[in-house]
Design an enzyme around this catalytic site. Structure first.
Site, mmCIF file in Angstrom:
data_model
loop_
_atom_site.group_PDB
_atom_site.id
_atom_site.type_symbol
_atom_site.label_atom_id
_atom_site.label_comp_id
_atom_site.label_asym_id
_atom_site.label_seq_id
_atom_site.Cartn_x
_atom_site.Cartn_y
_atom_site.Cartn_z
ATOM 1 N N LYS A 233 -7.473 7.652 0.802
ATOM 2 C CA LYS A 233 -6.653 8.290 1.822
ATOM 3 C C LYS A 233 -7.275 9.545 2.216
ATOM 4 C CE LYS A 233 -3.247 5.359 2.274
ATOM 5 N NZ LYS A 233 -3.015 4.731 3.681
ATOM 6 N N ASP B 28 -9.248 5.629 5.057
ATOM 7 C CA ASP B 28 -8.205 5.479 5.835
ATOM 8 C C ASP B 28 -7.593 6.812 6.058
ATOM 9 O OD1 ASP B 28 -5.847 4.910 7.235
ATOM 10 O OD2 ASP B 28 -4.829 3.846 5.517
ATOM 11 N N GLU C 244 -9.932 3.158 8.479
ATOM 12 C CA GLU C 244 -8.687 2.770 9.181
ATOM 13 C C GLU C 244 -8.102 3.935 10.032
ATOM 14 O OE1 GLU C 244 -5.535 1.095 6.730
ATOM 15 O OE2 GLU C 244 -7.006 0.442 5.289
ATOM 16 N N LYS D 9 0.468 -5.688 8.476
ATOM 17 C CA LYS D 9 1.587 -5.233 7.605
ATOM 18 C C LYS D 9 2.772 -5.875 8.149
ATOM 19 C CE LYS D 9 -0.630 -1.017 6.177
ATOM 20 N NZ LYS D 9 -0.515 0.451 6.257
#
Length: 368
Positions: A163, A191, A217, A266
């Site tokens: 992240k 991401d 991402e 998702k």
């Protein structure tokens, strides 16, 4: 004709082993919602959703309250008229895709149980490939994320997802520390969770290219998706759309403008299995590969996700790790973690998992 006799809605709270940090906020626990749909023929279908308020605009409380409307709409109707029920759910409330995903999942579970098939077979798939998840590292100091990366590498995960989404300097420092810890060839995915503006995204991605990154991402704000092609054209790292692709309508828009190399699907973002199938179909038509991801779902919803993967060869990356971050596991049956990132699945009809009733006994329930 079988009919839906009642719908149970249950709040599910599971603490994380440690708070999970992304560019949009801190997540201390999973605050999920379960939906159980009872049919007069004796079958019960279960769905689970995981609302992240700063991504989907829904909370456990909004899902719980609005579920009364959907439950009342469904009660007395045939649960196996799947397309009709899903269309009614979609029209009943604008957006609220997380809530809708729990009802969608429960209806698919019912349909596959009645057919006597594991969900992946009901969806036309085969249990003919091994599915390995990556493992996600939340935002932290370089020494902390490097230590986590090394631990996950030693545990056998085939890749890590890191992240990011802060400043170029800090994000590069994190990735540099990780690469030094795990060596030159261990797969790293990143991401940003919409954390960069366009200029910062391009600058950061160009600086990160030296660290052999598989993909990134959602580098910029989802509302700014028209600028995604510019980021993609100037990035040496492939771009994956996540928060900018909720539904198949979003997928169509992004495919038309050449915004990305991958879609991240998702259930709690898309509205469930039905829309996930449509997103994947658009991706296939556009030559875009897909990843599946998760919010804070337990092993139950991840089992449903695994069924979808086994019916979707176009899905080539697997971020199925949320239950591994949770401090407790209230699920009986379902996918089994074999270690080294490998998930295996049972051949039970439907989703093939249930929740421990003792675990749910202390939760807040609603019956419609």
């Amino acid at each position: 004709m079988p009919i839906i006799t009642k719908v149970e809605v249950i709040k599910l709270n599971i603490p994380y082993k440690e708070p999970f940090v992304i560019s949009l906020g801190v997540i201390p626990s999973a605050t999920n919602v379960l939906v159980r749909i009872h049919s007069s023929d004796g079958f019960v279908g279960t769905g689970e959703c995981a609302p992240f308020v700063f991504i989907v605009g829904e909370t456990q409380e909004t899902v719980f309250e609005l579920s009364k409307q959907l439950a009342g709409l469904l009660k007395g109707k045939d649960p196996y008229e799947l397309n009709e029920r899903l269309a009614e759910i979609d029209k009943a409330v604008y957006a609220n895709y997380t809530m809708k995903s729990a009802f969608d999942m429960a209806l698919y579970d019912l349909a596959a149980k009645r057919a006597g098939l594991p969900l992946y077979q009901y969806l036309g798939g085969s249990n003919n490939r091994d599915i390995y998840t990556d493992m996600t590292i939340s935002i932290g100091a370089p020494e902390k994320v490097a230590a986590d990366a090394l631990r996950f590498q030693e545990e056998g995960f085939p890749a890590i997802k890191v992240k990011l989404g802060t400043t170029t300097k800090d994000d590069v420092a994190r990735v540099r520390a990780i690469r030094e810890a795990v060596g030159d060839h261990y797969p790293i995915r990143i991401d940003a969770n919409q954390g960069w503006d366009v200029i910062t995204a391009i600058k950061t991605l160009q600086e990160l290219n030296q660290y052999n990154i598989e993909h990134c991402e959602e580098p910029i704000a989802s509302w700014n998706y028209m600028e995604m092609p510019k980021v993609r054209q100037n990035s040496p790292i492939p771009i994956m759309a996540d928060e900018s692709v909720f539904t198949h309508h979003d997928a169509m828009k992004l495919a038309k403008i050449g915004a990305c190399d991958y879609f991240n699907i998702k259930f709690s973002k898309s509205g469930g299995i039905n829309t996930a199938i449509k997103i994947n179909a658009i991706a296939e038509a556009a030559g875009i590969k897909c990843q599946v991801g998760c919010m804070s779902e337990s092993r139950y919803a991840l089992t449903a996700l695994m069924h979808f993967v086994l019916a979707s060869p176009n899905v080539v990356h697997y971020d199925i790790d949320s239950s591994l971050m949770l401090a407790e596991d209230p699920v009986v049956g379902g996918i089994n973690y074999e270690g080294k990132g490998l998930w295996t699945i049972s051949e039970e009809p439907g989703i093939g998992a249930e929740f421990d009733e003792d675990y749910l006994r202390g939760s807040e329930w609603m019956v419609v």
